[in-house]
Design an enzyme around this catalytic site. Structure first.
Site, mmCIF file in Angstrom:
data_model
loop_
_atom_site.group_PDB
_atom_site.id
_atom_site.type_symbol
_atom_site.label_atom_id
_atom_site.label_comp_id
_atom_site.label_asym_id
_atom_site.label_seq_id
_atom_site.Cartn_x
_atom_site.Cartn_y
_atom_site.Cartn_z
ATOM 1 N N ASP A 67 0.838 -1.202 0.000
ATOM 2 C CA ASP A 67 0.000 0.000 0.000
ATOM 3 C C ASP A 67 0.873 1.253 0.000
ATOM 4 O O ASP A 67 2.078 1.189 0.216
ATOM 5 C CB ASP A 67 -1.003 0.005 1.167
ATOM 6 C CG ASP A 67 -0.384 -0.334 2.518
ATOM 7 O OD1 ASP A 67 0.851 -0.305 2.629
ATOM 8 O OD2 ASP A 67 -1.143 -0.624 3.455
ATOM 9 N N ASN A 136 -8.902 0.238 13.619
ATOM 10 C CA ASN A 136 -10.326 0.076 13.308
ATOM 11 C C ASN A 136 -10.613 -1.253 12.607
ATOM 12 O O ASN A 136 -11.691 -1.449 12.064
ATOM 13 C CB ASN A 136 -10.806 1.237 12.430
ATOM 14 C CG ASN A 136 -10.080 1.286 11.094
ATOM 15 O OD1 ASN A 136 -9.152 0.507 10.851
ATOM 16 N ND2 ASN A 136 -10.487 2.193 10.227
ATOM 17 N N HIS A 138 -8.853 -2.467 9.961
ATOM 18 C CA HIS A 138 -8.489 -2.539 8.536
ATOM 19 C C HIS A 138 -7.263 -3.421 8.314
ATOM 20 O O HIS A 138 -6.453 -3.617 9.219
ATOM 21 C CB HIS A 138 -8.302 -1.140 7.926
ATOM 22 C CG HIS A 138 -7.028 -0.441 8.266
ATOM 23 N ND1 HIS A 138 -6.961 0.908 8.512
ATOM 24 C CD2 HIS A 138 -5.751 -0.871 8.389
ATOM 25 C CE1 HIS A 138 -5.715 1.264 8.753
ATOM 26 N NE2 HIS A 138 -4.955 0.206 8.691
HETATM 27 O O1 LIG Z 1 -2.633 2.395 8.830
HETATM 28 C C1 LIG Z 1 -2.093 1.335 8.813
HETATM 29 O O2 LIG Z 1 -1.929 0.684 9.979
HETATM 30 C C2 LIG Z 1 -1.656 -0.712 9.993
HETATM 31 C C3 LIG Z 1 -1.007 -1.000 11.318
HETATM 32 O O3 LIG Z 1 0.098 -0.141 11.495
HETATM 33 P P1 LIG Z 1 1.165 -0.409 12.604
HETATM 34 O O4 LIG Z 1 2.058 0.794 12.563
HETATM 35 O O5 LIG Z 1 0.449 -0.535 13.890
HETATM 36 O O6 LIG Z 1 1.869 -1.646 12.220
HETATM 37 C C4 LIG Z 1 -0.784 -1.120 8.828
HETATM 38 O O7 LIG Z 1 -0.592 -2.490 8.812
HETATM 39 C C5 LIG Z 1 -1.486 -0.718 7.561
HETATM 40 O O8 LIG Z 1 -0.787 -1.136 6.422
HETATM 41 C C6 LIG Z 1 -1.675 0.757 7.520
HETATM 42 O O9 LIG Z 1 -2.659 0.980 6.612
#
Ligand SMILES: O=C1O[C@H](COP(=O)(O)O)[C@@H](O)[C@H](O)[C@H]1O
Length: 236
Positions: A67, A136, A138
């Site tokens: 992403d 949330n 996702h």
């Molecule tokens: O916004 C996001 O958050 C998730 C989790 O992030 P993290 O810093 O707690 O690992 C991430 O896996 C995702 O790709 C991203 O969209």
């Protein structure tokens, strides 16, 4: 989905890395879908350690970017591109010909999504897909909503996702990103799902209700036969 409780982030990083090392030994040119964020950073560091011991280990592995934020340029230090260069592509010496990514600077977002989707259709499915968990629920940027999207797509980001990184509030409105869709994720041969840290407790509880709902996209992982979900004590 197999839930594997671990003590802490250090253990999660080490065990997840060991599982990838095993897979890459079995299939050196595997297609690896790389997440960014805090969750996989320690795991990538362990992969780097393994690479310093065996320089051939990752010499054929192919990587696809999962992403990217659409609201900051890819050269920005907080972009997923910069993260991957710093934590994965550089340390593991992944050459440019083995890295496939979308370029959000090109502005034709649909064309970029179509291009990456075509690559996945041709070269996929992914052998390993790394996922972190959004607060949330996702996964990648597949945000909660009335429906989820199958292909790579432009995703409007939830407020909690934007707040995850202060740099993102400086960009365009509404904030968006490009990401792999649910089809690409669920067709992956193996998923390594990392749940770590205090902010994930609520989403983790929802996952553990085992009710599959678009309000928590991570619940769809219950439908996949090969998900190793490492969860540390802080996240429970
Ligand atoms: O916004 C996001 O958050 C998730 C989790 O992030 P993290 O810093 O707690 O690992 C991430 O896996 C995702 O790709 C991203 O969209």
């Amino acid at each position: 989905m197999k839930i594997i409780p671990v003590k802490n982030y250090a253990e999660l990083s080490e065990i997840a890395s060991a599982s990838i090392v095993q897979s890459v030994k079995e299939k050196p040119d595997l297609l690896f879908c790389a997440a960014t964020g805090g969750s996989p950073t320690g795991m990538y560091a362990h992969m780097h350690q393994a690479h310093t011991v065996d320089r051939n280990l990752f010499s054929a592995m192919r990587t696809i970017k999962m992403d990217e934020w659409g609201i900051i340029p890819s050269e920005h230090p907080d972009s997923c591109e910069s993260y991957l260069k710093k934590h994965l592509l550089g340390p593991l010496d992944i050459s440019e010909d083995r890295y496939f990514s979308f370029d959000t600077n090109l502005k034709d977002y649909q064309a970029e999504c179509d291009r990456v989707q075509a690559y996945l259709d041709e070269e996929g499915p992914m052998d390993i897909c790394i996922l972190g968990l959004g607060k949330n629920g996702h996964i990648a940027f597949n945000e909660p909503g009335d429906y989820l999207q199958a292909p790579f797509h432009k995703a409007i980001l939830a407020e909690s996702t934007i707040q995850h990184d202060p740099a993102l509030s400086q960009g365009a409105e509404p904030a968006f990103g490009l990401c792999v869709g649910m089809e690409g994720i669920l067709q992956s041969k193996k998923i390594i799902f990392l749940i770590t840290g205090k902010g994930k407790q609520e989403a983790y509880r929802t996952i553990m209700e085992k009710k599959i709902t678009t309000n928590c996209p991570a619940t769809f992982l219950w439908m996949h036969p090969n998900v190793a979900c490492y969860v540390d004590q802080e996240a429970i």
